[in-house]
Every structure is written in structure tokens, then in C-alpha cells.
Design a protein around this motif. Structure first.
Motif, PDB file in Angstrom:
ATOM      1  N   GLY A 180       0.808  -1.209   0.000  1.00 49.87           N
ATOM      2  CA  GLY A 180       0.000   0.000   0.000  1.00 49.87           C
ATOM      3  C   GLY A 180       0.840   1.257   0.000  1.00 49.87           C
ATOM      4  O   GLY A 180       0.490   2.262  -0.640  1.00 49.87           O
ATOM      5  N   LEU A 181       1.964   1.229   0.706  1.00 44.57           N
ATOM      6  CA  LEU A 181       2.843   2.392   0.784  1.00 44.57           C
ATOM      7  C   LEU A 181       3.767   2.500  -0.420  1.00 44.57           C
ATOM      8  O   LEU A 181       4.507   3.475  -0.547  1.00 44.57           O
ATOM      9  N   GLY A 182       3.733   1.501  -1.290  1.00 45.52           N
ATOM     10  CA  GLY A 182       4.534   1.554  -2.502  1.00 45.52           C
ATOM     11  C   GLY A 182       6.001   1.263  -2.292  1.00 45.52           C
ATOM     12  O   GLY A 182       6.832   1.634  -3.126  1.00 45.52           O
ATOM     13  N   PHE A 183       6.351   0.589  -1.202  1.00 41.86           N
ATOM     14  CA  PHE A 183       7.746   0.258  -0.960  1.00 41.86           C
ATOM     15  C   PHE A 183       8.215  -0.802  -1.957  1.00 41.86           C
ATOM     16  O   PHE A 183       7.506  -1.763  -2.238  1.00 41.86           O
ATOM     17  N   GLU A 184       9.422  -0.631  -2.455  1.00 48.36           N
ATOM     18  CA  GLU A 184      10.008  -1.632  -3.322  1.00 48.36           C
ATOM     19  C   GLU A 184      10.576  -2.756  -2.475  1.00 48.36           C
ATOM     20  O   GLU A 184      11.103  -2.533  -1.385  1.00 48.36           O
ATOM     21  N   GLN A 185      10.491  -3.960  -2.997  1.00 45.91           N
ATOM     22  CA  GLN A 185      10.989  -5.106  -2.248  1.00 45.91           C
ATOM     23  C   GLN A 185      12.510  -5.059  -2.130  1.00 45.91           C
ATOM     24  O   GLN A 185      13.205  -4.658  -3.062  1.00 45.91           O
ATOM     25  N   LEU A 193      -7.607  10.124  13.962  1.00 49.59           N
ATOM     26  CA  LEU A 193      -7.431  10.357  12.532  1.00 49.59           C
ATOM     27  C   LEU A 193      -8.442   9.593  11.681  1.00 49.59           C
ATOM     28  O   LEU A 193      -8.392   9.659  10.451  1.00 49.59           O
ATOM     29  N   ASP A 194      -9.353   8.861  12.332  1.00 48.04           N
ATOM     30  CA  ASP A 194     -10.403   8.110  11.647  1.00 48.04           C
ATOM     31  C   ASP A 194      -9.824   7.004  10.759  1.00 48.04           C
ATOM     32  O   ASP A 194     -10.401   6.652   9.730  1.00 48.04           O
ATOM     33  N   ILE A 195      -8.677   6.461  11.192  1.00 48.31           N
ATOM     34  CA  ILE A 195      -8.073   5.353  10.463  1.00 48.31           C
ATOM     35  C   ILE A 195      -8.590   4.022  10.984  1.00 48.31           C
ATOM     36  O   ILE A 195      -8.762   3.071  10.218  1.00 48.31           O
ATOM     37  N   LEU A 240      -5.782   4.495   5.834  1.00 45.89           N
ATOM     38  CA  LEU A 240      -4.456   5.105   5.868  1.00 45.89           C
ATOM     39  C   LEU A 240      -4.104   5.717   4.518  1.00 45.89           C
ATOM     40  O   LEU A 240      -3.623   6.863   4.450  1.00 45.89           O
ATOM     41  N   LEU A 241      -4.348   4.991   3.440  1.00 43.36           N
ATOM     42  CA  LEU A 241      -4.017   5.487   2.110  1.00 43.36           C
ATOM     43  C   LEU A 241      -4.854   6.702   1.731  1.00 43.36           C
ATOM     44  O   LEU A 241      -4.374   7.627   1.067  1.00 43.36           O
ATOM     45  N   LEU A 242      -6.119   6.712   2.142  1.00 41.65           N
ATOM     46  CA  LEU A 242      -6.962   7.875   1.891  1.00 41.65           C
ATOM     47  C   LEU A 242      -6.453   9.086   2.674  1.00 41.65           C
ATOM     48  O   LEU A 242      -6.425  10.215   2.158  1.00 41.65           O
TER      49      LEU A 242
END
Length: 212
Positions: free
Chosen positions: A72-77, A174-176, A203-205
């Protein structure tokens, strides 16, 4: 071929593109999270099983939750050893675990283990989410006092471990994350797959990484 490209934001204001499908599952029609599951599945952030099911009420392991968060955070492996005594670079999740460790989102246990196959508890999932919030600079103006006030709204707040109390308060503010309809948080209960999807979506929103 029926596929299209969805552009998602990632940390650092860059973007990454993923193929987007029209995905659903055979067992989610009655789930409260049906739309959320389909949303993240269509962005290829969550997967179901080979038989076409998703098992929304099923437990999610610590390895699976970290993998979901990293995607979701777009981290590369990065398949480097994450320095846990029970993790090797060959483990299927190790490439996703390493960047999460590097970002300070996961620390593991005091004995040096990660315990990948343990089902993740709701409070431990929220601790990881809060560290992601801090990593992404999303906390904003939420003070410790506001977090305490949000925490107090749960009737079982005294059962929340000390290391997780502020995290529960912050993510609630934060309404997460949300509690149960009976006013409890159930901190030591295991998070299920539908709950994990909803936590990640929120979280992503919040980070403006995802548009719906």
C-alpha cells in the motif's frame, strides 16, 4: 485485454502505476467490507485465494499484514535479511519486511524475533499503522491529550497494552481505525482480513495515496 492502469501516489510525492483489474471474490457479498476489498483488490494491493475466495473473516498473520502495508505504501521489495532471528532472506515476505523495518514501522519482539506466522492482534496492527502515520508525517495536530480522549471512548481501554495506548488514540482521532459497535476495541483479539483491508484503505486515503 480488459485491464487499465491506475496511478497511485506514494511517499515522497512520486507516483507509481499498477495494472487495475475488475476483481471480485466468491465469498464477500455478505461482508461489510465488500466495497473496500474490491477497491484494493482492483488496485492489486490485496489478493484472494486460488479458489476465488477472499475469506474476509479469516485471521491475518503478521507477515501478511506487513506485506499488505508495504504494498500500500509503494515500498520496493528488498530481500536483505531483516535481522530477526526467525527471518531469512528466502522467506516469502522478507522483501516486504525489510523496507518496513528500515522505515521504523516494525521493530519485532524483545527476543529478536518477528513471529511472522502469528496472527496479528488488533493493537499490534494499530501500532504499525501509527508508525506509518508518523513516517508519512500524517499525525498533524493530534496531541497526546486528544489521543487520550479518543482512547477513553473505548469501554475496554484498560485492556490495551501500554505500548499501544497512544497508537489507538491517534489512529482513532485520525479516523483510520474504529472500535466495535458495542463500544469496545478488543485489543488482543486477532485482526481479520476485512479489518486489515479497511485499515489500509483509511491510511491510504488519509495520505492522499488513493482516490475513490
Amino acid at each position: 485485454d480488459g485491464k487499465k492502469v491506475a496511478v497511485l501516489k506514494r511517499n515522497g510525492n512520486s507516483t507509481y502505476a499498477v495494472l487495475e483489474n475488475s476483481v471480485s471474490f466468491t465469498d464477500i457479498d455478505a461482508s461489510w467490507a465488500k466495497a473496500d476489498i474490491e477497491l484494493l483488490a482492483n488496485k492489486l494491493l490485496v489478493n484472494g485465494y486460488n479458489d476465488g475466495s477472499f475469506n474476509p473473516a479469516g485471521n491475518i498473520t503478521r507477515a501478511e499484514f506487513v506485506t499488505l502495508l508495504a504494498r500500500g505504501l509503494g515500498f520496493e521489495q528488498n530481500a536483505a535479511d531483516a535481522s530477526f532471528s526467525d527471518v531469512t532472506a528466502d522467506d516469502w515476505y522478507a522483501g516486504y519486511l525489510q523496507p518496513i523495518v528500515d522505515a521504523g514501522i516494525v521493530n519485532g519482539f524483545e527476543d529478536g524475533t518477528f513471529r511472522a506466522n502469528n496472527n496479528i492482534t488488533r493493537q499490534d496492527a494499530v501500532v504499525m499503522l501509527t508508525r506509518a502515520v508518523e513516517f508519512l508525517n500524517l499525525r498533524g495536530d493530534v496531541t497526546a491529550e486528544q489521543a487520550d480522549s479518543a482512547l477513553a471512548n473505548f469501554s475496554d481501554n484498560g485492556q490495551i497494552a501500554s505500548y499501544a495506548q497512544e497508537a489507538v488514540g491517534v489512529t482513532t482521532s485520525l479516523d483510520i481505525i474504529h472500535g466495535n459497535t458495542d463500544g469496545t476495541f478488543n485489543p488482543t483479539g486477532t485482526a481479520n482480513r476485512a479489518e486489515a483491508v479497511k485499515m489500509l484503505e483509511n491510511l491510504l486515503l488519509k495520505a492522499n495515496f488513493l482516490s475513490i
